[in-house]
Design a protein around this motif. Structure first.
Motif, mmCIF file in Angstrom:
data_model
loop_
_atom_site.group_PDB
_atom_site.id
_atom_site.type_symbol
_atom_site.label_atom_id
_atom_site.label_comp_id
_atom_site.label_asym_id
_atom_site.label_seq_id
_atom_site.Cartn_x
_atom_site.Cartn_y
_atom_site.Cartn_z
ATOM 1 N N GLU A 61 13.664 1.008 -3.371
ATOM 2 C CA GLU A 61 12.255 0.637 -3.477
ATOM 3 C C GLU A 61 11.455 1.307 -2.365
ATOM 4 N N ALA A 62 12.026 1.368 -1.164
ATOM 5 C CA ALA A 62 11.344 2.021 -0.051
ATOM 6 C C ALA A 62 11.124 3.507 -0.331
ATOM 7 N N VAL A 63 12.114 4.151 -0.922
ATOM 8 C CA VAL A 63 11.994 5.580 -1.239
ATOM 9 C C VAL A 63 10.973 5.790 -2.352
ATOM 10 N N ARG A 64 10.975 4.922 -3.347
ATOM 11 C CA ARG A 64 9.975 5.030 -4.418
ATOM 12 C C ARG A 64 8.556 4.947 -3.860
ATOM 13 N N ASN A 65 8.366 4.109 -2.857
ATOM 14 C CA ASN A 65 7.032 3.854 -2.323
ATOM 15 C C ASN A 65 6.563 4.904 -1.324
ATOM 16 N N LEU A 66 7.421 5.871 -0.983
ATOM 17 C CA LEU A 66 7.026 6.900 -0.030
ATOM 18 C C LEU A 66 5.882 7.727 -0.607
ATOM 19 N N ARG A 67 4.804 7.816 0.155
ATOM 20 C CA ARG A 67 3.657 8.618 -0.279
ATOM 21 C C ARG A 67 3.534 9.898 0.545
ATOM 22 N N CYS A 68 3.982 9.836 1.798
ATOM 23 C CA CYS A 68 3.795 10.972 2.701
ATOM 24 C C CYS A 68 4.957 11.024 3.688
ATOM 25 N N ILE A 69 5.407 12.227 4.003
ATOM 26 C CA ILE A 69 6.428 12.446 5.027
ATOM 27 C C ILE A 69 5.889 13.479 5.996
ATOM 28 N N PRO A 120 3.603 13.578 -6.786
ATOM 29 C CA PRO A 120 4.583 14.152 -5.864
ATOM 30 C C PRO A 120 4.341 13.648 -4.447
ATOM 31 N N ALA A 121 5.419 13.575 -3.667
ATOM 32 C CA ALA A 121 5.268 13.204 -2.261
ATOM 33 C C ALA A 121 4.555 14.329 -1.511
ATOM 34 N N SER A 167 0.808 -1.221 0.000
ATOM 35 C CA SER A 167 0.000 0.000 0.000
ATOM 36 C C SER A 167 0.843 1.274 0.000
ATOM 37 N N GLY A 168 2.152 1.160 0.170
ATOM 38 C CA GLY A 168 3.009 2.332 0.205
ATOM 39 C C GLY A 168 3.682 2.478 1.550
ATOM 40 N N SER A 169 4.266 3.640 1.797
ATOM 41 C CA SER A 169 4.987 3.853 3.043
ATOM 42 C C SER A 169 5.000 5.336 3.367
ATOM 43 N N ARG A 224 16.297 12.051 -3.841
ATOM 44 C CA ARG A 224 16.510 10.670 -4.288
ATOM 45 C C ARG A 224 15.223 10.095 -4.873
ATOM 46 N N ARG A 225 14.103 10.381 -4.272
ATOM 47 C CA ARG A 225 12.822 9.905 -4.798
ATOM 48 C C ARG A 225 12.580 10.470 -6.193
ATOM 49 N N ARG A 226 12.889 11.751 -6.369
ATOM 50 C CA ARG A 226 12.733 12.358 -7.691
ATOM 51 C C ARG A 226 13.620 11.660 -8.719
ATOM 52 N N GLU A 227 14.869 11.356 -8.344
ATOM 53 C CA GLU A 227 15.774 10.667 -9.263
ATOM 54 C C GLU A 227 15.242 9.296 -9.642
#
Length: 924
Positions: A611-619, A650-651, A585-587, A638-641
């Motif tokens: 993979e964890a950074v790609r899946n970040l939806r909210c900080i 966007p996060a 579901s994301g992270s 890093r997520r943008r890259e």
């Protein structure tokens, strides 16, 4: 303070009591705006609840600094430092000028070298740093995240650093700069500053950091190169010169440091920004005069005396016994050219092509086609460029022009991936993994997948032409000696031995032989408790587990505590960051201190972390103190890259309003691909304005303002600001709707911020999972997790935590230091546990420990029946949360010898830099 029974404590024996640690506590790396505040008011005896007559006996100022409230829902009162909560404590301390110390330079430089600091081989999340060392001066090139932590472990004295040079201005090279500036600003009574140099983009970074770093700490930031098309208050060097000329930055009797800019004109695919400016730094040491020959002087009629000194200083003299003039060349041996070092950072092949055609480099080439007079011999080139660039034809063609130079390849490679940079924390993590692998999975950097990907020496040598000078891969603490001249060349004596998991296990079993039986006990306990999870467990003192845990799946939610220390990164604990893994579901992240990306890579390995950074939806960020948010830019970049060229959203970053000021300013430097929401836009009141038709669904955590922040309260002005009223959500509504949609996709029902008592605009957060069906098809409630951020215990914290499945609460200080906890608006361990007990929390996890407790905090076991203490890399699956308290006693066995240093640290140069302000136990 009377010593407590060591049998009931973790952490300190009477030999090293908490009262002793109070006087030897580490100096904060974030002393200005982080959890180590300006010196608190004179100490008074504080109590958890005090009589009204005691309050009346205090002076008006004391009453203002220590305020007690009696919330309607509780008979207990609590204390906090109102001036700190309101942000007024900053005006209590005189402003600092932060000048550099004046040093007497030594032109002869009996010791000079360049040294690699943190190659990033185990995580590859930042650019390595390079130290240029002289007797009386220190220069550092690049300050990526983790630099301070690396220097603490390896005894690098940052207080002696005079200049920091950035090869590029981005999160990869400058992520550790905010913490370093705050560190220096807090050293001693007056504080120190450092000269920071970088290309003209440095202005954007300075503007962004001003949102949380005092201007005085950045008075020595200097950019160079073509001026930006904006008003620039940052001093700029050589802005009128052509971009390819040298920019001389430092020129004294010890060294000349100049910069050559690389500015490829090619646009990025987006067309929105040119490729970033990169810098070549040239470090030239002065020529060494030849040795004076007294026999020749005597033969030319000179008697011993002052004339010998004149000749050695380059002056001609008259002979004492002959009618001749004696020139220095008559009595001096041949001079030795000063060594030259290049630091080259070409992030892309476009930069390499620009480097190849750069005319400013011509005088340094040693190729036969270089007929220019006065060509300088380059002794060492440190390549910060990635392997993909150094292997390119253009770059290798450029390298061939330095046939006699020593090439040190410090860019990112897979070689030595499996050997950690932060040995002390890796050792602790590996020991915890041996004891309880269920909560402490094996570190990703020691995974076998990386060993097979390592570049061996044979494949490395094939990358370079035989006409090149010697090329070696950089290793941590590798030196290239510049002086004395007789030792010119590579020095491997300081390289630490490679730490392996096998070595750590051998050390552990030798030190604590019974640990293997403890591991087996945990295994049996684990299996037994999982088999009897729904049966009454007398040791828990509870008849059932919460209904939300009924038949919960292992892929539902996992809490990964990436950083569990307060204020500063240390050898054993990084600063705060909590990764919430919702699997498919994301992270999301709760707080994001410096080095968070590196911690993710240590936990999951390179591919897993990406993979964890790609899946970040909210900080979500609790407050603006540096130890809670300075890793955010690196994570977002890093997520943008990773998602470049891939359709994605966007996060969403949720944080206090001052954080937006930082992010908006920073995005002029580097696109972060994010959308921002103020924490005040996701309180229960704010969510009610979004879903006015269903207010009953979003009031389970109580009033957003609460009694402490209600109208007429002394704290009202701290939470609400006239410039952005809480009730004005109109501009935020689109982002609130988007967040609501994202939460639904992540299987979450609520994400609610609530105000806490720490500093202006400090928040805690509630995360609640949506309802789900059990195996019989009945609806059961979702789990509820609460995170305190930094806070004193307060009514809002208790109210928000009611019925929580897990509460992650800060416990910065031991119980005996209640006075300091109040002064700095933090909690003691018992106070944090009491919050959980008062709210009926199922499990409480303590975190954010003061770095005065290097490995394990001081804990009274009698309060821990529903509680556990956190360690870096601890991973708590929601399906295992009922087991947590039962594991705690085993930590006492693992850390029983904590007063005896369990590391065999490599010897380092006595003058190689450890901070005077850090006491010995912090670096042992």
């Amino acid at each position: 303070m009377a010593h407590q029974n060591p049998g009931g404590l973790f952490g300190f024996s009477p030999l090293k009591s908490s009262s002793f640690s109070l006087f030897r506590r580490p100096f904060s790396l974030y002393p200005i705006f982080a959890s180590s505040s300006p010196p608190p008011p004179p100490r008074r005896k504080w109590t958890t609840s005090f009589e009204e007559q005691n309050r009346k006996s205090r002076s008006p100022m004391e009453r203002d600094k220590a305020t007690s409230f009696n919330p309607p829902s509780s008979s207990d009162s609590f204390e906090f430092n109102k001036r700190r909560a309101a942000g007024l404590d900053k005006i209590d301390k005189p402003k600092k000028n932060l000048k550099r110390n004046t040093r007497t330079l030594n032109p002869t430089n009996t010791i000079a070298y360049v040294q690699i600091l943190g190659t990033g081989m185990d995580t590859q999340d930042t650019s390595p740093s390079v130290l240029l060392f002289f007797d009386k001066q220190r220069f550092i090139f690049n300050a990526g995240e983790g630099l301070q932590r690396f220097c603490t472990e390896h005894k690098i004295k940052l207080s002696k650093v005079d200049h920091i040079f950035l090869s590029r201005v981005c999160s990869e090279t400058a992520g550790g700069l905010p913490g370093l500036l705050l560190t220096l600003a807090g050293i001693g009574e007056e504080g120190l500053s450092v000269n920071v140099w970088g290309p003209s983009d440095l202005k954007y970074l300075v503007d962004a950091m001003r949102s949380f770093i005092p201007r005085a700490a950045m008075v020595h930031t200097r950019s160079f190169g073509p001026s930006l098309n904006t008003s620039d208050s940052t001093p700029q060097i050589g802005s009128s010169k052509p971009p390819m000329d040298h920019y001389v930055l430092v020129d004294d009797e010890v060294v000349k440091i100049s910069a050559i800019l690389l500015e490829p004109s090619r646009l990025e695919e987006s067309g929105s920004k040119t490729v970033e400016t990169s810098v070549i730094y040239v470090c030239e040491l002065p020529e060494i005069n030849g040795k004076f020959d007294p026999k020749k002087a005597m033969a030319l009629g000179l008697r011993a005396g002052p004339k010998y000194s004149y000749l050695q200083s380059g002056q001609s003299v008259k002979s004492d016994f002959k009618d001749i003039t004696v020139h220095p060349s008559d009595v001096m041996g041949p001079s030795v050219l000063g060594p030259v070092v290049l630091l080259v950072d070409c992030p892309t092949e476009s930069h390499a092509e620009e480097l190849l055609s750069n005319p400013s480099m011509k005088s340094y080439y040693s190729c036969p086609d270089n007929s220019e007079d006065g060509a300088k011999l380059v002794n060492c080139i440190i390549h910060l460029s990635p392997a993909s660039v150094t292997n390119s034809s253009a770059y290798q063609c450029w390298m061939k022009r330095f046939q006699s130079a020593q090439h040190i390849l410090a860019g990112h490679e897979a070689k030595n991936m499996e050997f950690p940079i932060l040995r002390a924390s890796s050792r602790i993590t590996a020991r915890l993994n041996y004891l309880c692998p269920q909560f402490f999975p094996a570190p990703g950097i020691w995974s076998s997948q990386h060993v097979n990907n390592s570049i061996n020496s044979t494949s490395l040598s094939k990358c370079f032409d035989s006409n090149l000078g010697e090329s070696i891969s950089a290793e941590n603490l590798l030196k290239f000696t510049l002086r004395p001249h007789g030792n010119l060349g590579v020095d491997r004596s300081c390289i630490p031995s490679r730490l392996t998991s096998l070595r750590v296990m051998d050390e552990l079993l030798s030190e604590i032989p019974e640990i293997s039986s403890k591991t087996e006990e945990i295994k049996r306990l684990w299996n037994g408790l999982h088999n009897k999870m729904m049966i009454e467990e007398p040791w828990l003192g509870e008849s059932t587990v919460p209904s939300c845990l009924e038949n919960i799946r292992r892929d539902d939610m996992e809490i990964v505590l990436l950083g569990t220390g307060s204020s500063q990164p240390s050898k054993y604990r990084n600063v705060t960051a909590i990764y919430i893994d919702l699997f498919s579901s994301g992270s999301m992240l709760l707080d994001c201190g410096e080095g968070t990306l590196g911690q993710l890579k240590r936990r999951y390995g390179l591919e897993g972390a990406d993979e964890a950074v790609r899946n970040l939806r909210c900080i979500w960020i609790s407050h603006i103190h540096a130890d809670h948010h300075t890793g955010l830019a690196r994570i977002l970049a890093r997520r943008r890259e990773l998602l470049k060229g891939v359709a994605h959203e966007p996060a969403i970053v949720v944080g206090p309003r001052p954080l937006k000021n930082f992010l908006d300013a920073y995005q002029r430097l580097e696109d972060l691909n994010m959308e921002f929401l103020d924490c005040r836009n996701i309180t229960t009141t704010s969510w009610a304005s979004l879903e006015a038709t269903r207010p009953e669904k979003i009031t389970s955590s109580g009033n957003a303002e609460g009694s402490l922040f209600s109208k007429g309260s002394p704290m009202q002005s701290i939470y609400k600001r006239p410039s952005s009223p809480l009730t004005d959500n109109s501009s935020a509504l689109p982002f609130m709707k988007k967040l609501k949609k994202v939460l639904g996709e992540m299987g979450l029902e609520e994400l609610i911020s609530f105000p806490v008592v720490h500093c202006p605009q400090a928040f805690g957060v509630v995360v609640k999972a949506a309802e789900r069906k059990n195996i019989t098809g009945d609806e059961i409630p979702g789990w509820k997790m609460v995170y305190s951020g930094d806070t004193r215990p307060c009514p809002e914290m208790v109210e928000a935590s009611k019925g929580a499945t897990v509460l992650i609460h800060e416990a910065t200080f031991e119980d005996a230091l209640i006075e300091e906890a109040v002064a700095k608006n933090h909690s003691t361990t018992k106070e944090a546990i009491d919050v959980g007990s008062s709210a009926g929390v199922y499990r409480t996890v303590l975190t954010h420990f003061s770095q005065r407790y290097p490995k394990i905090p001081v804990i009274d076991e009698s309060h821990m029946h529903k509680t556990c203490i956190a360690f870096d890399m601890m991973s708590i699956n929601m399906a295992d949360i009922h087991v947590l308290p039962k594991i705690l006693p085993y930590f006492k066995t693992l850390f029983r010898n904590q007063l005896v240093e369990d590391e065999e640290e490599e010897e380092t140069d006595e003058d190689s830099l450890i901070s005077d302000e850090v006491p010995s136990f912090f670096i042992n």
